[in-house]
Design an enzyme around this catalytic site. Structure first.
Site, PDB file in Angstrom:
ATOM      1  N   CYS A  29      -2.000  -2.733   7.774  1.00  0.00           N
ATOM      2  CA  CYS A  29      -2.008  -3.632   6.614  1.00  0.00           C
ATOM      3  C   CYS A  29      -0.768  -4.523   6.521  1.00  0.00           C
ATOM      4  CB  CYS A  29      -2.201  -2.823   5.342  1.00  0.00           C
ATOM      5  SG  CYS A  29      -3.875  -2.134   5.245  1.00  0.00           S
ATOM      6  N   ASP A  82       0.791  -1.251   0.000  1.00  0.00           N
ATOM      7  CA  ASP A  82       0.000   0.000   0.000  1.00  0.00           C
ATOM      8  C   ASP A  82       0.818   1.293   0.000  1.00  0.00           C
ATOM      9  OD1 ASP A  82      -1.929  -1.930   0.235  1.00  0.00           O
ATOM     10  OD2 ASP A  82      -2.699  -1.280   2.177  1.00  0.00           O
ATOM     11  N   LYS A 121      -6.680  -4.798  -3.064  1.00  0.00           N
ATOM     12  CA  LYS A 121      -7.272  -5.469  -1.903  1.00  0.00           C
ATOM     13  C   LYS A 121      -8.291  -4.572  -1.206  1.00  0.00           C
ATOM     14  CE  LYS A 121      -3.527  -4.351   1.385  1.00  0.00           C
ATOM     15  NZ  LYS A 121      -4.302  -3.521   2.297  1.00  0.00           N
TER      16      LYS A 121
END
Ligand code: C5J
Length: 222
Positions: free
Chosen positions: A162, A24, A129
């Site tokens: 994450c 990310d 995701k």
């Protein structure tokens, strides 16, 4: 087996079964006006690690090892965004709302893009995701089986959300996992320190940690 000097002890790996997963590193987490900033966070902590993440990515590419990128994002119709996620907290703008970089955390919007300096190369796996973990509702598990990965090195943001969630998912699926300490970051330094300590505690109960230099040295010597 080759080794990376790591905590709490050396991380054994085979280059041919090792992949880097970069979590990310998106504008929405790193730039003013994005999702991270909308939650009141200081995003400069994320931009500070970009050169280190870039060095790690380039080391894997130079060694011919796979680099996998993830992006936290949702479909434009929000069908993969549970109300429990959209309504959480008290952000100034919510996921799906229009912000300065387009709709927040929506696939294809400018703010959702991976930072230019860390952009995937053609052919590298990119996982979109909807969750914090990269295995939930994605093809990551199948991709890892297809490329024969067994050891995973993690970088990206945020350490305790994450990155840690994905690492724990991977650990439960039988992968050996290592986080590159200086190639991950949190908006909260104390959360980063705690997450890394938790991961490697109790004899690497969830995984190992090492610096980017240690990872690259291990790969270079393998
Ligand atoms: C968060 C992430 N923190 N990539 N996402 O919401 O860690």
């Amino acid at each position: 087996m080759a080794e990376i000097a790591a905590q709490p002890f050396a991380f054994a790996f085979r280059p041919e079964t090792t992949a880097l997963i970069v979590i990310d590193m998106q504008r929405d987490f790193a730039e003013p006006g994005g999702f991270g900033a909308s939650l009141g966070n200081d995003v400069s902590r994320v931009t500070a690690i970009v050169p280190t993440v870039k060095r790690l990515i380039e080391g894997f590419r130079a060694a011919g090892l796979p680099v996998i990128h993830t992006m936290e994002c949702h479909s434009p119709d929000l069908s993969d965004l549970p109300p429990a996620k959209r309504d959480r907290g008290n952000p100034s703008i919510r996921i799906g709302d229009v912000g300065p970089m387009g709709r927040v955390l929506i696939a294809g919007e400018p703010g959702t893009a991976i930072l230019d300096d860390l952009a995937p190369l053609p052919g590298e796996i990119v996982i979109k995701k909807p969750g914090k973990g990269a295995f939930y509702a994605t093809g990551l598990g199948d991709d890892l089986k297809r490329i024969g990965a067994q050891q995973l090195v993690f970088a990206g943001v945020t350490t305790e959300v994450c990155v840690q969630t994905t690492m724990r998912e991977a650990n439960d699926r039988g992968y050996e996992c290592l986080v590159a300490e200086d190639a991950t970051e949190s908006y909260f330094p104390e959360f980063k320190a705690s997450a890394l300590a938790m991961i490697r505690a109790q004899g690497a109960i969830v995984g190992w940690t090492a610096t980017t230099d240690q990872v690259l040295e291990g790969i270079a010597n393998a």
